[in-house]
Motif scaffolding. Structure first.
Motif, PDB file in Angstrom:
ATOM      1  N   ILE A  93      30.101 -51.425  46.954  1.00  0.00           N
ATOM      2  CA  ILE A  93      30.167 -51.171  45.522  1.00  0.00           C
ATOM      3  C   ILE A  93      29.376 -49.907  45.205  1.00  0.00           C
ATOM      4  O   ILE A  93      28.244 -49.745  45.650  1.00  0.00           O
ATOM      5  CB  ILE A  93      29.595 -52.349  44.704  1.00  0.00           C
ATOM      6  N   THR A  94      29.994 -49.025  44.418  1.00  0.00           N
ATOM      7  CA  THR A  94      29.324 -47.833  43.922  1.00  0.00           C
ATOM      8  C   THR A  94      29.380 -47.885  42.407  1.00  0.00           C
ATOM      9  O   THR A  94      30.467 -47.866  41.832  1.00  0.00           O
ATOM     10  CB  THR A  94      30.018 -46.547  44.417  1.00  0.00           C
ATOM     11  N   LYS A  95      28.211 -47.982  41.766  1.00  0.00           N
ATOM     12  CA  LYS A  95      28.167 -47.956  40.290  1.00  0.00           C
ATOM     13  C   LYS A  95      27.714 -46.570  39.874  1.00  0.00           C
ATOM     14  O   LYS A  95      26.631 -46.131  40.220  1.00  0.00           O
ATOM     15  CB  LYS A  95      27.221 -49.013  39.745  1.00  0.00           C
ATOM     16  N   LEU A  96      28.592 -45.887  39.145  1.00  0.00           N
ATOM     17  CA  LEU A  96      28.297 -44.540  38.673  1.00  0.00           C
ATOM     18  C   LEU A  96      27.858 -44.587  37.215  1.00  0.00           C
ATOM     19  O   LEU A  96      28.202 -45.513  36.480  1.00  0.00           O
ATOM     20  CB  LEU A  96      29.544 -43.659  38.811  1.00  0.00           C
ATOM     21  N   HIS A  97      27.094 -43.593  36.825  1.00  0.00           N
ATOM     22  CA  HIS A  97      26.600 -43.523  35.456  1.00  0.00           C
ATOM     23  C   HIS A  97      26.967 -42.184  34.839  1.00  0.00           C
ATOM     24  O   HIS A  97      26.993 -41.160  35.526  1.00  0.00           O
ATOM     25  CB  HIS A  97      25.072 -43.683  35.421  1.00  0.00           C
ATOM     26  N   ALA A  98      27.212 -42.220  33.547  1.00  0.00           N
ATOM     27  CA  ALA A  98      27.392 -40.997  32.781  1.00  0.00           C
ATOM     28  C   ALA A  98      26.043 -40.647  32.151  1.00  0.00           C
ATOM     29  O   ALA A  98      25.020 -41.270  32.466  1.00  0.00           O
ATOM     30  CB  ALA A  98      28.462 -41.217  31.707  1.00  0.00           C
ATOM     31  N   ILE A  99      26.051 -39.678  31.264  1.00  0.00           N
ATOM     32  CA  ILE A  99      24.857 -39.302  30.515  1.00  0.00           C
ATOM     33  C   ILE A  99      25.079 -39.694  29.057  1.00  0.00           C
ATOM     34  O   ILE A  99      26.115 -39.360  28.466  1.00  0.00           O
ATOM     35  CB  ILE A  99      24.584 -37.782  30.608  1.00  0.00           C
ATOM     36  N   CYS A 100      24.120 -40.391  28.477  1.00  0.00           N
ATOM     37  CA  CYS A 100      24.225 -40.816  27.080  1.00  0.00           C
ATOM     38  C   CYS A 100      24.284 -39.583  26.184  1.00  0.00           C
ATOM     39  O   CYS A 100      23.415 -38.711  26.256  1.00  0.00           O
ATOM     40  CB  CYS A 100      23.031 -41.691  26.705  1.00  0.00           C
ATOM     41  N   VAL A 101      25.314 -39.519  25.339  1.00  0.00           N
ATOM     42  CA  VAL A 101      25.472 -38.374  24.455  1.00  0.00           C
ATOM     43  C   VAL A 101      24.452 -38.372  23.320  1.00  0.00           C
ATOM     44  O   VAL A 101      24.276 -37.357  22.650  1.00  0.00           O
ATOM     45  CB  VAL A 101      26.907 -38.300  23.862  1.00  0.00           C
ATOM     46  N   CYS A 102      23.771 -39.484  23.113  1.00  0.00           N
ATOM     47  CA  CYS A 102      22.788 -39.572  22.034  1.00  0.00           C
ATOM     48  C   CYS A 102      21.383 -39.180  22.476  1.00  0.00           C
ATOM     49  O   CYS A 102      20.682 -38.474  21.766  1.00  0.00           O
ATOM     50  CB  CYS A 102      22.764 -40.988  21.459  1.00  0.00           C
ATOM     51  N   CYS A 103      20.952 -39.638  23.663  1.00  0.00           N
ATOM     52  CA  CYS A 103      19.555 -39.424  24.065  1.00  0.00           C
ATOM     53  C   CYS A 103      19.373 -38.761  25.423  1.00  0.00           C
ATOM     54  O   CYS A 103      18.268 -38.360  25.771  1.00  0.00           O
ATOM     55  CB  CYS A 103      18.796 -40.749  24.047  1.00  0.00           C
ATOM     56  N   GLY A 104      20.425 -38.671  26.222  1.00  0.00           N
ATOM     57  CA  GLY A 104      20.320 -38.015  27.520  1.00  0.00           C
ATOM     58  C   GLY A 104      19.939 -38.906  28.684  1.00  0.00           C
ATOM     59  O   GLY A 104      19.873 -38.434  29.817  1.00  0.00           O
ATOM     60  N   HIS A 105      19.688 -40.185  28.441  1.00  0.00           N
ATOM     61  CA  HIS A 105      19.397 -41.113  29.541  1.00  0.00           C
ATOM     62  C   HIS A 105      20.704 -41.499  30.243  1.00  0.00           C
ATOM     63  O   HIS A 105      21.784 -41.156  29.784  1.00  0.00           O
ATOM     64  CB  HIS A 105      18.674 -42.358  29.013  1.00  0.00           C
ATOM     65  N   ILE A 106      20.586 -42.258  31.347  1.00  0.00           N
ATOM     66  CA  ILE A 106      21.809 -42.678  32.032  1.00  0.00           C
ATOM     67  C   ILE A 106      22.599 -43.635  31.134  1.00  0.00           C
ATOM     68  O   ILE A 106      22.031 -44.434  30.409  1.00  0.00           O
ATOM     69  CB  ILE A 106      21.538 -43.318  33.414  1.00  0.00           C
ATOM     70  N   ALA A 107      23.910 -43.497  31.199  1.00  0.00           N
ATOM     71  CA  ALA A 107      24.792 -44.296  30.348  1.00  0.00           C
ATOM     72  C   ALA A 107      25.633 -45.231  31.196  1.00  0.00           C
ATOM     73  O   ALA A 107      26.237 -44.811  32.175  1.00  0.00           O
ATOM     74  CB  ALA A 107      25.692 -43.385  29.523  1.00  0.00           C
ATOM     75  N   SER A 108      25.661 -46.507  30.816  1.00  0.00           N
ATOM     76  CA  SER A 108      26.481 -47.511  31.490  1.00  0.00           C
ATOM     77  C   SER A 108      27.531 -48.106  30.570  1.00  0.00           C
ATOM     78  O   SER A 108      28.312 -48.943  30.990  1.00  0.00           O
ATOM     79  CB  SER A 108      25.592 -48.642  32.024  1.00  0.00           C
ATOM     80  N   TYR A 109      27.526 -47.701  29.305  1.00  0.00           N
ATOM     81  CA  TYR A 109      28.407 -48.294  28.308  1.00  0.00           C
ATOM     82  C   TYR A 109      29.408 -47.264  27.777  1.00  0.00           C
ATOM     83  O   TYR A 109      29.088 -46.089  27.641  1.00  0.00           O
ATOM     84  CB  TYR A 109      27.600 -48.853  27.132  1.00  0.00           C
ATOM     85  N   SER A 110      30.605 -47.752  27.452  1.00  0.00           N
ATOM     86  CA  SER A 110      31.642 -46.931  26.827  1.00  0.00           C
ATOM     87  C   SER A 110      31.695 -47.307  25.349  1.00  0.00           C
ATOM     88  O   SER A 110      32.200 -48.375  24.986  1.00  0.00           O
ATOM     89  CB  SER A 110      33.006 -47.198  27.478  1.00  0.00           C
ATOM     90  N   TYR A 111      31.151 -46.447  24.513  1.00  0.00           N
ATOM     91  CA  TYR A 111      31.106 -46.704  23.072  1.00  0.00           C
ATOM     92  C   TYR A 111      32.394 -46.202  22.422  1.00  0.00           C
ATOM     93  O   TYR A 111      32.764 -45.041  22.590  1.00  0.00           O
ATOM     94  CB  TYR A 111      29.885 -46.025  22.455  1.00  0.00           C
ATOM     95  N   ARG A 112      33.057 -47.074  21.682  1.00  0.00           N
ATOM     96  CA  ARG A 112      34.297 -46.691  21.005  1.00  0.00           C
ATOM     97  C   ARG A 112      33.967 -46.110  19.638  1.00  0.00           C
ATOM     98  O   ARG A 112      33.322 -46.761  18.815  1.00  0.00           O
ATOM     99  CB  ARG A 112      35.227 -47.893  20.859  1.00  0.00           C
ATOM    100  N   LYS A 113      34.445 -44.902  19.394  1.00  0.00           N
ATOM    101  CA  LYS A 113      34.156 -44.191  18.152  1.00  0.00           C
ATOM    102  C   LYS A 113      35.190 -44.464  17.060  1.00  0.00           C
ATOM    103  O   LYS A 113      34.938 -44.172  15.890  1.00  0.00           O
ATOM    104  CB  LYS A 113      34.093 -42.681  18.400  1.00  0.00           C
ATOM    105  N   VAL A 114      36.338 -44.974  17.430  1.00  0.00           N
ATOM    106  CA  VAL A 114      37.385 -45.240  16.443  1.00  0.00           C
ATOM    107  C   VAL A 114      37.466 -46.738  16.177  1.00  0.00           C
ATOM    108  O   VAL A 114      37.109 -47.555  17.028  1.00  0.00           O
ATOM    109  CB  VAL A 114      38.756 -44.708  16.921  1.00  0.00           C
TER     110      VAL A 114
END
Length: 196
Positions: free
Chosen positions: A142-163
């Motif tokens: 298993i490889t868990k990848l992270h994005a960068i939080c667009v709000c604070c710059g920490h690692i992001a694990s969640y997909s926030y829906r804007k619509v």
């Protein structure tokens, strides 16, 4: 459910799962692994759900626009029919497949194939998505990848829906989703935008 093994000599297969939030590089990593398999002269086949036509009908395409040809399919059983004589099977956007996908991956691995699966582990509500929990349970790697939080710059694990939409299935990109850390995801629309 027990699956009758069909080993070919000493050839042993396994299941690799690449998971994470949107914009974490899952498809990019899948493409990288498949290209390396091709360099090693292994026979590969790549599948994606036919409902995913965001970038191209017949390719898997990463957010940085890297792509490889793939076969769009309607259900996971088609993978069994189309993956004969292959060494490596790639499956993108696994969360959109039916509940039989983990069993299909098991069968392929028992036939001696390396199965690489990429998909969202959580939906926009932070809940396990489609067949991904069962795939994670069955995975050898298993490889868990992270994005960068667009709000604070920490690692992001969640997909926030804007619509606004309550449907679990809403295909979209940056116009509809953004990666967030746990704290900024929990804040919802009230999250501060520290990053431009």
């Amino acid at each position: 459910m027990f699956i009758e093994p069909h080993w070919t000599g000493d050839k042993r297969g396994w299941i690799e799962v690449i998971c994470g939030s949107m914009f974490s590089g899952k498809t990019e990593e899948l493409i990288r692994r498949l290209k390396r398999a091709r360099i090693a002269h292994q026979h590969t086949e790549i599948f994606k759900p036919s409902i995913d036509t965001r970038y191209a009908v017949g390719d898997i395409v990463s957010h940085d626009e890297r792509s490889v040809p793939s076969t769009p399919i309607g259900n996971s059983q088609e993978i069994l029919l189309l993956s004969q004589d292959r060494d490596v099977i790639g499956i993108d956007e696994a969360q959109f497949f039916d509940a039989e996908l983990p069993s299909v991956c098991d069968r392929l691995a028992l036939q001696g194939m390396r199965v690489i699966v990429a998909g969202l582990d959580m939906d926009f509500q932070g809940k396990p998505f489609g067949p991904m929990p069962a795939l994670l349970a069955k995975a050898d790697y298993i490889t868990k990848l992270h994005a960068i939080c667009v709000c604070c710059g920490h690692i992001a694990s969640y997909s926030y829906r804007k619509v606004h939409s309550k449907s679990q299935l809403l295909l979209g990109e940056a116009e509809s989703y953004e990666p967030r850390c746990r704290v900024c995801y929990a804040k919802g629309p009230a999250a501060d935008r520290a990053i431009p």
